[in-house]
Design an enzyme around this catalytic site. Structure first.
Site, short mmCIF file in Angstrom:
data_model
loop_
_atom_site.label_atom_id
_atom_site.label_comp_id
_atom_site.label_asym_id
_atom_site.label_seq_id
_atom_site.Cartn_x
_atom_site.Cartn_y
_atom_site.Cartn_z
N ARG A 48 47.62 -46.24 -26.56
CA ARG A 48 46.68 -47.22 -27.12
C ARG A 48 47.03 -47.51 -28.58
O ARG A 48 47.71 -46.75 -29.24
CB ARG A 48 45.24 -46.72 -27.01
CG ARG A 48 44.95 -45.42 -27.80
CD ARG A 48 44.44 -45.64 -29.20
NE ARG A 48 44.43 -44.42 -29.98
CZ ARG A 48 45.38 -44.11 -30.87
NH1 ARG A 48 46.40 -44.88 -31.08
NH2 ARG A 48 45.29 -42.98 -31.56
N GLU A 54 39.10 -47.95 -38.70
CA GLU A 54 39.92 -46.75 -38.96
C GLU A 54 39.18 -45.74 -39.81
O GLU A 54 38.53 -46.10 -40.79
CB GLU A 54 41.20 -47.20 -39.68
CG GLU A 54 42.41 -46.40 -39.28
CD GLU A 54 42.80 -46.63 -37.82
OE1 GLU A 54 42.59 -45.71 -37.01
OE2 GLU A 54 43.27 -47.73 -37.49
N HIS A 55 39.31 -44.48 -39.40
CA HIS A 55 38.65 -43.36 -40.09
C HIS A 55 37.13 -43.50 -40.06
O HIS A 55 36.44 -42.99 -40.94
CB HIS A 55 39.15 -43.23 -41.54
CG HIS A 55 40.47 -42.51 -41.62
ND1 HIS A 55 40.58 -41.15 -41.48
CD2 HIS A 55 41.72 -42.97 -41.80
CE1 HIS A 55 41.85 -40.80 -41.60
NE2 HIS A 55 42.57 -41.88 -41.78
N GLY A 146 54.57 -38.80 -30.50
CA GLY A 146 54.24 -38.45 -31.87
C GLY A 146 54.22 -39.66 -32.79
O GLY A 146 54.28 -39.53 -34.00
N GLY A 148 51.74 -41.89 -33.04
CA GLY A 148 50.39 -42.35 -33.33
C GLY A 148 49.84 -43.30 -32.27
O GLY A 148 48.80 -43.91 -32.46
N SER A 150 49.26 -42.28 -29.20
CA SER A 150 48.53 -41.43 -28.28
C SER A 150 49.23 -41.13 -26.97
O SER A 150 48.65 -41.22 -25.89
CB SER A 150 47.15 -42.04 -28.01
OG SER A 150 46.22 -41.01 -28.13
N SER A 151 50.50 -40.75 -27.10
CA SER A 151 51.21 -40.29 -25.90
C SER A 151 50.56 -39.03 -25.36
O SER A 151 50.59 -38.76 -24.17
CB SER A 151 52.69 -40.05 -26.20
OG SER A 151 52.86 -38.92 -27.04
N ASP A 196 41.09 -42.13 -28.02
CA ASP A 196 42.39 -42.07 -27.33
C ASP A 196 42.22 -41.95 -25.82
O ASP A 196 42.80 -42.70 -25.04
CB ASP A 196 43.22 -40.89 -27.84
CG ASP A 196 43.42 -40.94 -29.34
OD1 ASP A 196 43.00 -41.94 -29.96
OD2 ASP A 196 43.99 -39.98 -29.90
N TYR A 246 43.22 -34.94 -43.96
CA TYR A 246 42.24 -35.38 -42.96
C TYR A 246 40.93 -34.60 -43.13
O TYR A 246 39.85 -35.18 -43.20
CB TYR A 246 42.83 -35.18 -41.56
CG TYR A 246 41.92 -35.56 -40.41
CD1 TYR A 246 41.68 -36.89 -40.09
CD2 TYR A 246 41.30 -34.58 -39.64
CE1 TYR A 246 40.85 -37.24 -39.04
CE2 TYR A 246 40.47 -34.92 -38.58
CZ TYR A 246 40.25 -36.25 -38.28
OH TYR A 246 39.43 -36.58 -37.23
P1 ADP Z 1 50.89 -39.04 -30.23
O1 ADP Z 1 49.75 -38.70 -29.34
O2 ADP Z 1 50.52 -39.92 -31.35
O3 ADP Z 1 52.09 -39.57 -29.50
P2 ADP Z 1 50.85 -36.20 -30.60
O4 ADP Z 1 51.55 -35.30 -31.53
O5 ADP Z 1 49.38 -36.13 -30.51
O6 ADP Z 1 51.34 -37.69 -30.94
O7 ADP Z 1 51.39 -35.96 -29.13
C1 ADP Z 1 52.78 -35.91 -28.88
C2 ADP Z 1 53.04 -34.70 -27.99
O8 ADP Z 1 52.55 -34.97 -26.65
C3 ADP Z 1 54.51 -34.41 -27.82
O9 ADP Z 1 55.00 -33.64 -28.89
C4 ADP Z 1 54.48 -33.64 -26.51
O10 ADP Z 1 54.07 -32.31 -26.72
C5 ADP Z 1 53.40 -34.36 -25.70
N1 ADP Z 1 54.00 -35.43 -24.88
C6 ADP Z 1 53.72 -36.73 -24.91
N2 ADP Z 1 54.47 -37.42 -24.02
C7 ADP Z 1 55.23 -36.50 -23.39
C8 ADP Z 1 56.24 -36.56 -22.38
N3 ADP Z 1 56.61 -37.72 -21.84
N4 ADP Z 1 56.83 -35.38 -22.01
C9 ADP Z 1 56.45 -34.22 -22.55
N5 ADP Z 1 55.53 -34.11 -23.51
C10 ADP Z 1 54.92 -35.23 -23.94
MG MG Z 2 48.03 -37.57 -29.88
#
Ligand code: ADP
Ligand code: MG
Length: 409
Positions: A48, A54-55, A146, A148, A150-151, A196, A246
């Site tokens: 997303r 924000e904040h 990583g 931002g 929200s992976s 998120d 933060y």
């Molecule tokens: P963001 O949510 O902004 O991308 P985060 O640090 O909160 O950053 O989350 C990233 C973490 O989520 C990665 O370091 C990993 O641990 C996990 N992650 C996300 N996508 C994957 C993926 N495709 N495979 C394995 N881990 C993942």
């Molecule tokens: Mg995250």
């Protein structure tokens, strides 16, 4: 910079499908190669981006995110009945590692790797009384990790969607988002708000979500214009600073609200903040001014989207950035440069508005851009940012996309 195929106009729904189809093919192929049988279930959950607000998620405010047409996909299959294994075998294409989660022992927080997100979700389902069968899974993503966007929430929500399929235990959508949020709090140690996971679960094509972080209610806001898309530009910097920024902002907001003699920022006006100025420290005053004005801007932006008043939307995005830079002090040189470049391209060049998005001190900016000028805007931003900072940014565009769903069952 991502290259744009001239036919891949983001107003064309095909783009959504071609990206996700490509990824589905990758995860299913890898699944077959690793486990020697086809995947029977494939699920997807998006990342997303927040357009404005924000904040203020932790200050009883609003956020206005959209789900991106960038997803975490998981291809999976239960272990064959005869194998009798009570574990989960996971492979991530991005991490290029295999991991195992044991199901015959309690799942506790403590693991710091990427499987902690998976474990958090599994533990959540176990607490609800679900019996998790052993299964194999391959996950893959076209979201930056990583960055931002929200992976992590996409991974949690995809896993929850998979577990629903494998166990037959379907949750209400808000219950599912809250389970994933708890996973992030308890297993990843990140005290995130609800945006998120809610965005990843509730995303709808061509709609923004105005989320009231106090009541946790979502109001759908149409983003119908097919001529405009969201451009995300990753500054590719992350200033960690002391790491306590933060927590410090949260503490300053809290002490400021206490001095204002209020229990919620929703009851505070800009006049109240001005009147209380002498009682507040300078940082408390500035944080308060950001919170109150950003709550107002987010409500106004949702209204402006509804009436397709792009001029107003653009102005609100730029003022949000100014407030985050000057009053909340969470921007940085690189984010300011990106917004300045976007603003100098201006509406004549196809940029409606632009601002930093996410926690700040690096990460991404979000801009609204006319589709026809998307390529020239991305190219200009990339060139000028690189010449000013020596850093190559990463740009991609998206329309509001569909939330978590099952691709194959
Ligand atoms: P963001 O949510 O902004 O991308 P985060 O640090 O909160 O950053 O989350 C990233 C973490 O989520 C990665 O370091 C990993 O641990 C996990 N992650 C996300 N996508 C994957 C993926 N495709 N495979 C394995 N881990 C993942
Ligand atoms: Mg995250």
């Amino acid at each position: 910079m991502q290259k744009y195929h001239p036919l891949m106009s983001s107003s064309d729904r095909k783009i959504d499908h071609s990206l996700i189809d490509l990824l589905a093919e990758k995860v299913t192929q890898e699944f077959g190669r690793r486990f020697g049988r086809p995947a029977t279930v494939i699920v997807a959950a998006p990342g997303r981006v927040n357009l404005i607000g924000e904040h203020i998620d932790y200050n009883d405010g609003f956020v206005l995110p959209l789900a991106l047409d960038r997803y975490v996909l998981i291809a999976a299959d239960r272990h064959p009945a005869e194998s009798n294994r009570s574990s989960i075998q996971l492979f991530s294409l991005e991490m290029a590692t295999s991991e195992t989660v044991q199901l015959d022992q309690p799942i506790e927080p403590g693991n710091t790797g990427w499987t902690s997100y998976v474990e958090g979700v599994i533990a959540g389902f176990v607490e609800l009384g679900a019996t998790i069968p052993g299964f194999d899974a391959v996950l893959g993503s076209n979201l930056p990790l990583g960055g931002g966007l929200s992976s992590s929430a996409a991974l949690e929500v995809a896993m929850a969607t998979l577990v629903e399929q494998l166990t037959g235990k379907s949750l209400e959508r808000d219950e599912k988002a809250l389970l994933c949020q708890r996973a992030e709090h308890r297993f990843a140690g990140v005290p995130c708000g609800i945006m998120d996971q809610f965005s990843s679960v509730f995303g709808i094509a061509d709609e923004l979500m105005l989320i009231d972080c106090r009541s946790q209610e979502i109001e759908r806001v149409p983003f119908c214009s097919r001529e405009i898309s969201v451009l995300i530009t990753n500054s590719n910097v992350r200033h960690e600073l002391s790491g306590g920024e933060y927590a410090q902002r949260r503490a300053q907001c809290h002490s400021s609200l206490t001095k204002l003699n209020q229990s919620s920022w929703r009851n505070v006006s800009l006049d109240d903040v001005e009147r209380a100025r002498a009682a507040l420290t300078e940082p408390e005053f500035r944080r308060a001014r950001h919170v109150v004005s950003e709550i107002q801007r987010t409500i106004e932006a949702a209204l402006a989207f509804r009436s397709e008043d792009w001029d107003a939307v653009g102005k609100l995005m730029y003022s949000s950035h100014d407030s985050l830079r000057d009053d909340f002090e969470v921007s940085c040189y690189e984010l300011d440069i990106l917004v300045e470049i976007a603003s100098s391209i201006g509406s004549a060049g196809g940029v409606i508005g632009s601002r930093m998005t996410g926690g700040g001190f690096g990460g991404c900016t979000v801009s609204l851009v006319n589709n026809e000028q998307m390529e020239s805007v991305s190219a200009l931003i990339s060139e000028q940012y690189e010449s000013k900072t020596g850093i190559t940014p990463h740009c991609f565009f998206s329309r509001p996309a569909r939330g978590a769903h099952v691709i194959r069952k």
